[in-house]
Write an enzyme that holds these catalytic residues in place. Structure first.
Site, PDB file in Angstrom:
ATOM      1  N   GLU B  26       0.871  -1.177   0.000  1.00 47.36           N
ATOM      2  CA  GLU B  26       0.000   0.000   0.000  1.00 47.36           C
ATOM      3  C   GLU B  26       0.907   1.226   0.000  1.00 47.36           C
ATOM      4  O   GLU B  26       1.758   1.390   0.856  1.00 47.36           O
ATOM      5  CB  GLU B  26      -0.893  -0.011   1.240  1.00 47.36           C
ATOM      6  CG  GLU B  26      -1.848   1.160   1.283  1.00 47.36           C
ATOM      7  CD  GLU B  26      -2.588   1.258   2.611  1.00 47.36           C
ATOM      8  OE1 GLU B  26      -3.173   0.245   3.046  1.00 47.36           O
ATOM      9  OE2 GLU B  26      -2.565   2.340   3.212  1.00 47.36           O
ATOM     10  N   ASP B  37      -6.077  10.340   9.263  1.00 48.99           N
ATOM     11  CA  ASP B  37      -4.781   9.848   9.727  1.00 48.99           C
ATOM     12  C   ASP B  37      -4.323  10.450  11.042  1.00 48.99           C
ATOM     13  O   ASP B  37      -4.494  11.640  11.304  1.00 48.99           O
ATOM     14  CB  ASP B  37      -3.722  10.124   8.649  1.00 48.99           C
ATOM     15  CG  ASP B  37      -3.862   9.163   7.483  1.00 48.99           C
ATOM     16  OD1 ASP B  37      -3.833   7.950   7.725  1.00 48.99           O
ATOM     17  OD2 ASP B  37      -4.044   9.634   6.349  1.00 48.99           O
TER      18      ASP B  37
END
Lengths: 391, 247
Positions: B26, B37
């Protein structure tokens, strides 16, 4: 509106999956309570007795004389409790949060006015509150940080990105996605995922409704033009919304022109479509889609996005979006202080600057109403520094 | 994160991760406002942007990685960098670069339909996320609309390594497995940082574990000496890979 939560192509719900059920719950609760008589009368009571509504629509006779054009009226949101229009929204959402059984309120703030209004509403309603604020804004709006603390709010400085409003929103969203069971995110402007832009607009529309009523009762007609500043765009959306169908009323949104083409926060004037903070809207960004480094002397306008409904109103050309520079805003600040004895917030001074220009180009039997979204006490240090005044 | 601390280092990191036994890479495209995040990935994004990394650079990293070893590469980014280039143009470029899938955390089910079909039309998987707050009806729809795999967010919160897995994560994995079984692989991410976490989610029925922040944290240590840091990353990934095989 063709699709729920959209203004043309703008708006929507661009949020992490975790938040989707929370905003759907919020949407349901808002629909239910906005039609609820008890909720409405409770909010009306708070707006009247706690916040100090209605606010006057004041005829600025000296400015009008100086402009030698249209009559200038000031919608005095600066006289509200806390010193800005923000309390209209924080009381509305605060009450909604309470009805939803939420106990902890989080908010973001740029200039600190929304943070202060959140702190006040939460104290009055018996809710806990925490406010995120970029470290650059903490520095330039110290007075408001102090006020929030005195009102019992915890202020979290955000030292990320451009250290201003957009980063405070990022951090508030992260807090919400982590604590959404007991936490209500009280957004301060007509931004964010649906239903926030609609909800905040509705709570702020009291401004425009009062202008309509007051100008009809004193002059027998609506103003010919309305002027309000646009950062995220809540005071302007609240001013314009009740007049959108009144085609005879010209609407002007004033953006922060900063120091010029490369250094501003004029999203609608210089931005292009993007997605940030859960919404599709005009956005100041670089060629790769990174949000731009914005600048305005007014912290409350220093934001690369804008409410999605404004983006739509720009595209259909119902509202004209214009810019006023830092310098023009500061000049208008001094002018309003000397002519009318009113210190406007630097954000509102942008609207004043444009209204003065506009009024001069209009006929004496016409009128312009400008929303004075807040008072300027918080800005005296910035003004003092710029004018070489020792405080 | 592509471009953290610079594009060449990202290729080296990906190779170390693959040597350690990872099955899918990823690769993040940095964005200025990463709302899903936590600290680690935010900091990685800042480092990548500071090194001047552009979305096109990250696609080039994907090509380099695929050249070294033929593994699936999935790109993760927010919607604005994609929209900025134009979704079709972005997907065309992604396909040319060999990208196999795209994960866009701020594009939930209802907003992802158009983008998802545009991606699939180019043979690129559009991976949807499900969360602990996702109910049964919605879970069914998400499973029906995701492609490649289902990305199950293990906790209510943002990305970031956590010390312990919650009991609720095990229940969540079992719940999601009921819907993905026989349809699409189930991958669990957010907060997974230790071999015992991997063992637990695989034991509960997950087909894969996604580890992001814990690797990004190790990348942050590269500055001292690249070879040493890469060796540590490889050994770390190997310990995670072992955990998938010894439930």
């Amino acid at each position: 509106m063709p699709e729920r939560g959209r203004f043309g192509r703008y708006g929507g719900q661009y949020v992490p999956e975790t938040l989707v059920p929370a905003i759907k719950e919020l949407e349901r609760s808002y629909r239910r309570f906005r039609a609820d008589d008890e909720f409405r009368s409770e909010l009306a009571g708070l707006l009247k007795n706690y916040a100090g509504r209605p606010t006057p629509l004041y005829f600025a006779g000296n400015m009008t004389k100086k402009g030698r054009g249209a009559k200038i009226y000031l919608k005095r949101e600066d006289l509200l409790h806390g010193g800005a229009h923000k309390i209209n929204n924080t009381l509305g959402q605060g009450l909604l949060a309470k009805k939803m059984g939420k106990t902890r309120i989080i908010a973001e703030t740029g200039a600190g006015q929304h943070g202060v209004a959140t702190a006040m509403a939460c104290a009055a309603l018996g809710l806990e509150s925490e406010v995120y604020m970029g470290t650059e804004d903490v520095e330039r709006q110290k007075l408001n940080v102090f006020r929030m603390k005195l009102l019992g709010t915890e202020v979290h400085p955000v030292d990320a990105g451009s250290r201003t409003l957009k980063d405070a929103i990022n951090e508030a969203l992260r807090d919400w996605v982590t604590n959404l069971t007991d936490t209500y995110y009280l957004i301060g402007s007509v931004v964010g995922p649906h239903p926030y832009p609609i909800m905040v607009r509705d709570f702020q529309s009291v401004i425009g409704r009062e202008i309509a009523k007051q100008s009809v009762s004193t002059q027998g007609a609506h103003p010919d033009a309305l002027v309000a500043c646009v950062g995220g765009g809540s005071n302007s959306m609240g001013t314009f919304y009740p007049f959108l169908r009144e085609k005879g009323v010209r609407l002007y949104g004033v953006e922060a022109g900063g120091t010029g083409r490369d250094h501003n926060a004029a999203t609608l004037s210089y931005g292009r479509t993007g997605v940030v903070h859960g919404m599709m809207t005009y956005l100041l960004q670089d060629e790769d889609g990174q949000t731009g480094q914005t600048h305005s002397v007014a912290a409350g306008l220093d934001y690369p996005g804008v409410g999605p409904e404004h983006s739509y109103l720009k595209d259909i050309k119902r509202v004209s979006y214009v810019t006023v520079s830092d310098e023009e805003a500061v000049k208008a600040f001094h002018a309003l202080a000397k002519e009318e004895g009113i210190l406007p917030a630097l954000e509102s001074a942008h609207a004043v600057a444009y209204a003065m220009k506009l009024a001069s180009s209009m006929k004496p039997d016409e009128s312009v109403a400008v929303t004075l979204s807040g008072r300027g006490d918080k800005d005296v240090q910035i003004i003092g520094k710029r004018s070489g005044l020792e405080l | 994160m592509g471009g953290d601390p610079d594009p060449q280092a990202s290729v080296d990191v990906a190779e170390a991760v693959l040597k350690g036994g990872a099955d899918i890479i990823e690769l993040g495209i940095p964005f200025s406002d990463p709302i899903a995040d936590g600290r680690a990935v935010q900091a990685a994004g800042v480092r990548a942007l500071r090194s001047g990394t552009k979305p096109a650079d990250v696609l080039r990293i994907a090509t380099e990685v695929k050249k070294a070893r033929d593994v699936p590469v999935v790109v993760m980014t927010y919607f604005n960098p994609i929209l900025s280039r134009g979704a079709s143009a972005f997907l065309d470029a992604a396909r040319r670069s060999g990208v196999d899938g795209v994960i866009v955390p701020d594009l939930p089910l209802d907003e992802a339909r158009k983008f998802g079909s545009a991606a699939r039309a180019r043979g690129i998987d559009s991976v949807l996320l499900a969360a602990p707050t996702t109910g049964e009806e919605r879970m069914k729809k998400i499973v029906a609309n995701t492609s490649g795999f289902l990305y199950l967010v293990s906790v209510i919160g943002v990305t970031g390594a956590r010390e312990q897995l919650k009991d609720s994560t095990i229940r969540l994995v079992k719940f999601a497995k009921r819907f993905t079984q026989g349809k699409v692989p189930l991958a669990v991410g957010f907060g997974i940082s230790r071999p015992e976490h991997v063992r637990t989610v695989i034991g509960a029925g997950a087909d894969a574990a996604i580890v992001g922040s814990a690797i990004v944290d190790r990348v942050a240590a590269i500055e001292g000496g690249e070879d040493e840091a890469l060796g540590r990353i490889e050994a770390y990934v190997r310990s995670l890979k072992h955990a998938t095989m010894s439930p």
